[in-house]
Each structure stands twice: as C-alpha cells, then as structure tokens.
Design an enzyme around this catalytic site. Structure first.
Site, PDB file in Angstrom:
ATOM      1  N   GLU A 146     -78.296   1.150 -30.245  1.00  0.00           N
ATOM      2  CA  GLU A 146     -77.374   0.733 -29.175  1.00  0.00           C
ATOM      3  C   GLU A 146     -76.948   1.915 -28.314  1.00  0.00           C
ATOM      4  O   GLU A 146     -76.042   1.798 -27.501  1.00  0.00           O
ATOM      5  CB  GLU A 146     -76.168  -0.018 -29.743  1.00  0.00           C
ATOM      6  CG  GLU A 146     -75.450   0.679 -30.883  1.00  0.00           C
ATOM      7  CD  GLU A 146     -74.328  -0.158 -31.483  1.00  0.00           C
ATOM      8  OE1 GLU A 146     -73.928  -1.161 -30.886  1.00  0.00           O
ATOM      9  OE2 GLU A 146     -73.863   0.211 -32.570  1.00  0.00           O
ATOM     10  N   ASN A 198     -75.412  -5.053 -26.168  1.00  0.00           N
ATOM     11  CA  ASN A 198     -74.076  -4.998 -25.539  1.00  0.00           C
ATOM     12  C   ASN A 198     -73.696  -3.554 -25.256  1.00  0.00           C
ATOM     13  O   ASN A 198     -73.208  -3.221 -24.177  1.00  0.00           O
ATOM     14  CB  ASN A 198     -73.014  -5.615 -26.454  1.00  0.00           C
ATOM     15  CG  ASN A 198     -73.323  -7.041 -26.815  1.00  0.00           C
ATOM     16  OD1 ASN A 198     -74.154  -7.673 -26.171  1.00  0.00           O
ATOM     17  ND2 ASN A 198     -72.687  -7.559 -27.856  1.00  0.00           N
ATOM     18  N   ASP A 199     -73.923  -2.697 -26.237  1.00  0.00           N
ATOM     19  CA  ASP A 199     -73.612  -1.281 -26.038  1.00  0.00           C
ATOM     20  C   ASP A 199     -74.754  -0.546 -25.362  1.00  0.00           C
ATOM     21  O   ASP A 199     -74.524   0.336 -24.540  1.00  0.00           O
ATOM     22  CB  ASP A 199     -73.283  -0.626 -27.386  1.00  0.00           C
ATOM     23  CG  ASP A 199     -71.828  -0.850 -27.765  1.00  0.00           C
ATOM     24  OD1 ASP A 199     -70.968  -0.770 -26.872  1.00  0.00           O
ATOM     25  OD2 ASP A 199     -71.551  -1.138 -28.949  1.00  0.00           O
ATOM     26  N   ARG A 221     -73.154  -5.120 -41.225  1.00  0.00           N
ATOM     27  CA  ARG A 221     -72.983  -3.869 -40.481  1.00  0.00           C
ATOM     28  C   ARG A 221     -71.754  -3.135 -40.988  1.00  0.00           C
ATOM     29  O   ARG A 221     -70.696  -3.740 -41.181  1.00  0.00           O
ATOM     30  CB  ARG A 221     -72.824  -4.175 -38.987  1.00  0.00           C
ATOM     31  CG  ARG A 221     -72.689  -2.910 -38.165  1.00  0.00           C
ATOM     32  CD  ARG A 221     -72.646  -3.211 -36.696  1.00  0.00           C
ATOM     33  NE  ARG A 221     -71.371  -3.806 -36.315  1.00  0.00           N
ATOM     34  CZ  ARG A 221     -71.115  -4.238 -35.076  1.00  0.00           C
ATOM     35  NH1 ARG A 221     -72.044  -4.172 -34.146  1.00  0.00           N
ATOM     36  NH2 ARG A 221     -69.946  -4.760 -34.786  1.00  0.00           N
ATOM     37  N   ARG A 269     -68.606  -1.944 -20.595  1.00  0.00           N
ATOM     38  CA  ARG A 269     -68.951  -3.353 -20.747  1.00  0.00           C
ATOM     39  C   ARG A 269     -67.811  -4.311 -20.396  1.00  0.00           C
ATOM     40  O   ARG A 269     -68.026  -5.508 -20.193  1.00  0.00           O
ATOM     41  CB  ARG A 269     -69.490  -3.636 -22.159  1.00  0.00           C
ATOM     42  CG  ARG A 269     -68.531  -3.398 -23.281  1.00  0.00           C
ATOM     43  CD  ARG A 269     -69.255  -3.265 -24.622  1.00  0.00           C
ATOM     44  NE  ARG A 269     -69.096  -4.421 -25.493  1.00  0.00           N
ATOM     45  CZ  ARG A 269     -69.543  -4.479 -26.741  1.00  0.00           C
ATOM     46  NH1 ARG A 269     -70.197  -3.479 -27.278  1.00  0.00           N
ATOM     47  NH2 ARG A 269     -69.352  -5.549 -27.483  1.00  0.00           N
ATOM     48  N   CYS A 273     -79.522  -8.047 -31.563  1.00  0.00           N
ATOM     49  CA  CYS A 273     -78.324  -8.800 -31.926  1.00  0.00           C
ATOM     50  C   CYS A 273     -77.240  -8.781 -30.852  1.00  0.00           C
ATOM     51  O   CYS A 273     -76.150  -9.286 -31.066  1.00  0.00           O
ATOM     52  CB  CYS A 273     -77.757  -8.292 -33.249  1.00  0.00           C
ATOM     53  SG  CYS A 273     -77.252  -6.569 -33.187  1.00  0.00           S
ATOM     54  N   ARG A 297     -70.369  -8.708 -38.526  1.00  0.00           N
ATOM     55  CA  ARG A 297     -69.463  -7.670 -38.008  1.00  0.00           C
ATOM     56  C   ARG A 297     -68.304  -7.584 -39.001  1.00  0.00           C
ATOM     57  O   ARG A 297     -67.552  -8.551 -39.146  1.00  0.00           O
ATOM     58  CB  ARG A 297     -68.924  -8.067 -36.634  1.00  0.00           C
ATOM     59  CG  ARG A 297     -69.941  -8.020 -35.517  1.00  0.00           C
ATOM     60  CD  ARG A 297     -69.262  -8.376 -34.191  1.00  0.00           C
ATOM     61  NE  ARG A 297     -70.065  -8.031 -33.039  1.00  0.00           N
ATOM     62  CZ  ARG A 297     -70.759  -8.909 -32.317  1.00  0.00           C
ATOM     63  NH1 ARG A 297     -70.759 -10.189 -32.631  1.00  0.00           N
ATOM     64  NH2 ARG A 297     -71.443  -8.515 -31.267  1.00  0.00           N
ATOM     65  N   HIS A 342     -61.454 -28.275 -44.968  1.00  0.00           N
ATOM     66  CA  HIS A 342     -62.452 -29.216 -45.472  1.00  0.00           C
ATOM     67  C   HIS A 342     -62.462 -30.522 -44.676  1.00  0.00           C
ATOM     68  O   HIS A 342     -63.499 -31.149 -44.522  1.00  0.00           O
ATOM     69  CB  HIS A 342     -62.215 -29.481 -46.961  1.00  0.00           C
ATOM     70  CG  HIS A 342     -62.767 -28.374 -47.816  1.00  0.00           C
ATOM     71  ND1 HIS A 342     -62.411 -28.176 -49.117  1.00  0.00           N
ATOM     72  CD2 HIS A 342     -63.659 -27.405 -47.520  1.00  0.00           C
ATOM     73  CE1 HIS A 342     -63.068 -27.125 -49.589  1.00  0.00           C
ATOM     74  NE2 HIS A 342     -63.818 -26.640 -48.642  1.00  0.00           N
TER      75      HIS A 342
HETATM   76  C1  PEP Z   1     -74.015  -4.624 -29.510  1.00  0.00           C
HETATM   77  O1  PEP Z   1     -73.512  -3.576 -29.137  1.00  0.00           O
HETATM   78  O2  PEP Z   1     -74.934  -5.200 -28.899  1.00  0.00           O
HETATM   79  C2  PEP Z   1     -73.536  -5.285 -30.729  1.00  0.00           C
HETATM   80  C3  PEP Z   1     -74.136  -6.323 -31.224  1.00  0.00           C
HETATM   81  O3  PEP Z   1     -72.416  -4.801 -31.298  1.00  0.00           O
HETATM   82  P1  PEP Z   1     -70.919  -5.087 -30.793  1.00  0.00           P
HETATM   83  O4  PEP Z   1     -70.985  -6.123 -29.722  1.00  0.00           O
HETATM   84  O5  PEP Z   1     -70.168  -5.497 -31.992  1.00  0.00           O
HETATM   85  O6  PEP Z   1     -70.515  -3.744 -30.271  1.00  0.00           O
HETATM   86 MG    MG Z   2     -72.234  -2.387 -30.445  1.00  0.00          MG
END
Ligand code: PEP
Ligand code: MG
Length: 571
Positions: free
Chosen positions: A433, A456-457, A334, A467, A504, A298, A191
């Site tokens: 993804e 990302n995936d 998720r 990645r 995302c 997440r 806080h």
């Molecule tokens: C993604 O794959 O873009 C994603 C948001 O999930 P994470 O990065 O948790 O795999």
């Molecule tokens: Mg992912």
C-alpha cells in the site's frame, strides 16, 4: 399518535428490504404474575419440568427453522438449549428456590442476572446474548404459567412492532403474512435479526421511542434499506416505496442466482472473492453473501471498541471465532494498523503534523513490541482453529518485514515451549500500500507468502493526495496510469516469485477494473460482503482472453481520463 408527514423514525436496518403494512404490537410478556412459592423441592421440580418442556419445544422450533430456511439456521435457536443447560445457571436457580423463591421468580431473577452480565460486555456480539437470555426467561415463565407459546398468527400485510423482538417469536413466523419487523432494541447482530434475514423479512432495530407512539393497525412503511420507519404514509409515498420494493426484490432475486456458484470467468479463469471485515460481528454478513473467506480482518476496531488494550484472551477469542466460523476458508488477519486516520485514544500517540506519513501501523508495532507480540500470539493461537494468515500493514522496507517475521518466530518459540497449539506453517503476507513496497515487490516477494494490495493507501501515497481531502480528490483515482502500473508491477513480482496476490482496497469491487485483475492473474479480491454476488456476476460475464487485450491497451494509455473512459465503455 404522530400525524403523517413528520420526520421518519430512524433505526438500524438489520434485514434489508422494504415492507409496507399495518402495525401489530407485540405485548411485552414480562409481567407474568409470579406464583406463590411452595416447598423448594416442589419448585425445583417445576423448574426441571419447565426446562425439559422448553428444550422439547425449542428443538421442534429449530427443526422447523431448518426445514423452512435450510440446515443450520435452526442452530441459532438450538444454541438456547445450551444456555439453559449451563451448570452455573442451574446452580443459581437451585439457590434461589432454596431461599424461598417460586420457580417463576427464580427463572426471572437468574435470567435477569445473566442477561445483565452479557448486557454490560463491551463486545456487541456478547451483548446480544442478553436478548436471547431474556427470550428464554419469557418462554420458560410462559410454560410455568401454563400458557401457549407466542405463535405469530397474524393477518396478511402485518408489520410486527415490539420493544424487544425476540428470536423465538421470529422463528415462529409461519406464513408470508409478516412484511416487516420493527424493534426498539437490538441491532444487526441479534439473533432475531439473523432469523429475519433468513426469512427475508425487512427488519429495523434500535428505533427508540416508537412503541408507545403507535397503535395497532396503523399504516407503516419499513424502509430497511436506509433504516427509516414512516408512519401513516400518504398514497403518493406508498406508491414510491412500492416501486422501490419491487426494484429491490428484482435486484436481490437476480443476484441470488449467483449464490453458491464457483467464481470463474467465461473461459474458466478462477479468482476468489473474499470479504473485508472488522471482527466476529461481521461473520454473518460473509456467510449470508456467500463470501469465500475473509481477505482482510481489520483488527483496529477491536482496539477502538475497548477502553484498554485488548489482552491476549480477548483477541484470541475474537480471531478464533472468525477462524472457526469460516471452517477451512481463508482468514487473513491484519496486524494493528493505527495512526493516520485511525486513532486509539488510550494509546496516547503524540500529535503529528503529517499522521499519514508518521508513526503508524507496522512502524508503531515494531517499536511497541509488547503490544505487537500479544497480537501475534493471539493470531497464532487462533491459527489452530482455521485457515489463518498474518498480514502486515504499511510495509515500506524489507527490514520491516524481516523484523516482523523475527517477532513472529519469537512468539512461535514461546507457544511451543508453553505447548500451546498453532499452525507452524502459518502464512505471512505483506500489504502493498506504499509506492516503496510496490517498487521493491520483487524483493519482498522472496521473503513473504502472499501480497495484498491496499489501493486505498496506495493511491493516496502514489498521488500524494490525502484519501479524505475532497479538494485533491480529482487526483485520487485508481485509473491513474501510475497506480495501474504499480499494480501491474506487484502482480508480476508475485507471479514470478510464485506467491498469490490479492487486492483488498475499495478498488477491488470496481467492475471497470476487473479486466485488469483477471488479466494480471490476481488470485483473490477482498471486498465488502454486500458486493460479493454482484462481483461474481460480473466475473462470470468476462473472459480472460479479452481482459488481456484490454489490459495491454490500458497499460499504454497516458492519462486517467483516457483509462477511465476506455474501461467504463468496455463494461
Ligand atoms: C487499503 O489501504 O487499501 C486498505 C485496505 O487498508 P485501510 O483502508 O484499512 O487503510
Ligand atoms: Mg491501508
């Protein structure tokens, strides 16, 4: 004392900024001498009077914080009143006084017990409550000893240094004289940190061992961007940091203009900017950065931070806290996405040669239905407290989506028969993804309520480039024509089916890609909270019409280089 030019002390930046000033050491008030106990009745009366006075002073302080910082921030201090009104705490105080303790000792002991309970909890947010309780203990014992509250009356350019900077101290900071705060204990969820952020005072916590190495009036730089404390800086160093301080302040005040503004392009197209978070501890970041909701919660961290599988009560509590804090704003939760780069030791997943292509995410939860159903039930229950949706990770086939939906229906049936509240119309979305999901997005769209593209995936699976592997990072790019075409395909499939589409992955905050997202009618982007205002600024600066022309060109381009050069030159 440390000579200058030594390594800086490191800590957690919990209120960003840079402050340069002189140290003022806050004395630990722990050592108030407990008074002799009189009769239990007299001691109990003293406690009651002290608590009443504490509430009065705290309410006054909260009102002051509301006035200085805007309605709502005072609630942080107000929440301390609920703690001293806790029935269990009062019963224990009564017990201690009855056993012959003085009022001071009883307050010290009982608060100590409660603080220890919170301190031993796994959840960081709950752990920070122990600091609040110790703060209450200090304040109530000051009242019992007839002392004044510690009001922060310090000279200009002061950097407060304490072992454990308490929220009541931060809320008593009146004028602009405090330029930085350093605490040996705590982190960004405390806080004190939240109040420091609201007061825009740079603060670093968790700087162990610094208190005893410093003296009052010692010169110091609080670099609460990188989390370093530089003692006795020379003139050159001071100059460098003064410049950084100026630049930082300029950037912040520029972005502040976008706080509370609707996210619209020049020609009126709207898009929501949501945030990616890992649990309740991140709620504050979303609010502080004016996020329009949570686009990706997440849930793995909740599992990773635990020594065992978190049960329904623990998960429900975490999801409910996020849902309630966001009011009616969307909260997309998720389901467990373990495997690949996210390992949870107690689940004892067997070693695999290709974990990214193996038994992960939805593949795991559809086999371990007991674990999956506990999570689904927790999310469903939290849906009674806000605008919650379920997001399924790593979908590759329609069958996976249908199986997951069946389990969701099973959980709904159970909750109905147990007469537990949940949102009957909770939305179920697919993470897109994998190239497979993207290619069948028209099919998936008929069976789910929304898409969220996880670039990302998606990039790694499309480009067959891990990645995290720097040797193939030249392939890992959102500007690859194949990736861009898949994104376009998914957005089109969503629009044709009449469902919303969001993004995302990290690409969501890439300003060069914005024209594409706007032209393709994305409904939302979900990004790190710290990117919200910058992204809004960029969106306000572009038009949908121009974006369409840009996107048309990009979709005809044949190489990553060409797309990158074109888009980066455009912005
Ligand atoms: C993604 O794959 O873009 C994603 C948001 O999930 P994470 O990065 O948790 O795999
Ligand atoms: Mg992912």
């Amino acid at each position: 004392m440390e000579p200058f030019n030594t390594e800086p002390y490191l800590g957690i930046p919990c209120s960003q900024g840079i402050g340069i000033g002189r140290i003022f050491k806050i004395k630990d008030k722990k050592n108030t001498v407990p008074s002799e106990a009189r009769s239990p009745e007299e001691e109990m009366l003293r406690i009651k009077k002290a608590l009443a006075e504490y509430k009065k002073r705290t309410l006054k302080l909260a009102e002051k914080v509301d006035i200085n910082l805007g309605k709502g921030d005072g609630d942080i201090i107000r929440s301390h009143i609920a703690i001293v009104e806790d029935v269990e705490m009062n019963e224990l105080l009564y017990k201690f006084v009855n056993s012959g303790k003085s009022a001071d000792q009883a307050v010290d002991n009982v608060c100590g017990i409660f603080a220890n309970i919170f301190d031993s909890m796994e959840d960081e947010y709950m752990r920070q409550k122990s600091v609040d309780i110790l703060d209450i203990s200090t304040q109530v014992r000051s009242i019992l000893a007839g002392e004044e509250y510690l009001i922060c009356d310090v000279p200009e350019g002061t950097v407060l240094l304490g072992k454990n900077i308490q929220p009541s101290l931060v809320s008593s900071i009146e004028n602009g004289n405090v330029v930085g705060i350093i605490s040996e204990y705590g982190n960004e969820t405390s806080h004190s940190a939240i109040l420091a952020k609201a007061l825009k005072i740079p603060m670093i916590s968790g700087v162990s061992g610094i208190y005893d190495s410093c003296e009052n009036d010692q010169k110091v730089i609080v670099n609460a961007i990188e989390g370093e404390v530089i003692l006795d800086p020379d003139r050159e160093t001071c100059k460098v940091y003064e410049k950084r301080e100026e630049e930082y302040a300029k950037k912040v005040s520029e972005l502040e203009k976008y706080f509370g503004k609707p996210t619209k392009t020049k020609d009126g197209a709207t898009i929501k900017i949501l945030c990616n978070i890992s649990g309740p501890a991140d709620i504050r970041k979303v609010i502080d950065n004016d996020g329009e909701g949570v686009g990706l919660l997440r849930t793995e961290l909740l599992f990773m931070n635990s020594r065992f599988n978190p049960g329904e009560a623990e998960q429900f509590d975490a999801y409910k806290r996020v849902a309630s804090a966001m009011n009616d704003k969307p909260v997309i939760i998720r389901t467990l996405d373990i495997g690949g780069d996210k390992e949870i030791s107690y689940l004892e997943l067997p070693q695999e040669d290709n974990p990214f292509l193996g038994f992960r995410a939805i593949r795991y939860t559809l086999k371990e239905t007991e674990i999956f159903k506990i999570q689904l039930r927790s999310i469903l229950r939290a849906s009674a407290y806000g605008n919650v949706s379920i997001l399924l990770p790593m979908i590759t086939t329609l069958d996976e989506l249908l199986q997951a939906k069946e389990l969701i229906e099973e959980c709904k049936d159970e909750l109905r028969s147990e007469q537990v509240k949940f949102n009957e119309n909770i939305r179920v979305g697919c993470m897109i993804e994998t190239p497979s999901a993207a290619m069948i997005s028209d099919i998936l769209a008929g069976e789910c309520d929304f898409f969220s593209i996880g670039t990302n995936d998606l990039i790694q699976y499309t480009m067959c480039a891990d990645r995290g592997n720097s040797r193939v990072s030249y392939l890992y790019s959102s500007y690859q024509p194949s990736v861009i075409r898949l994104i376009e395909r998914v957005a089109k499939a969503a629009k044709e089916a009449g469902i919303p589409v969001g993004i995302c992955g990290e690409a969501a905050s890439n300003e060069f890609l914005l024209p594409l997202l706007i032209a393709l009618d994305f409904d939302e982007v979900s990004v790190n909270a710290s990117s919200v205002l910058e992204l809004r600024k960029n969106i306000l600066g572009i038009s949908k019409e121009e974006s369409k022309a840009v996107t048309e060109k990009v979709l005809k381009m044949s190489s990553e280089d060409e797309i990158f050069n074109y888009l980066s030159a455009k912005s």
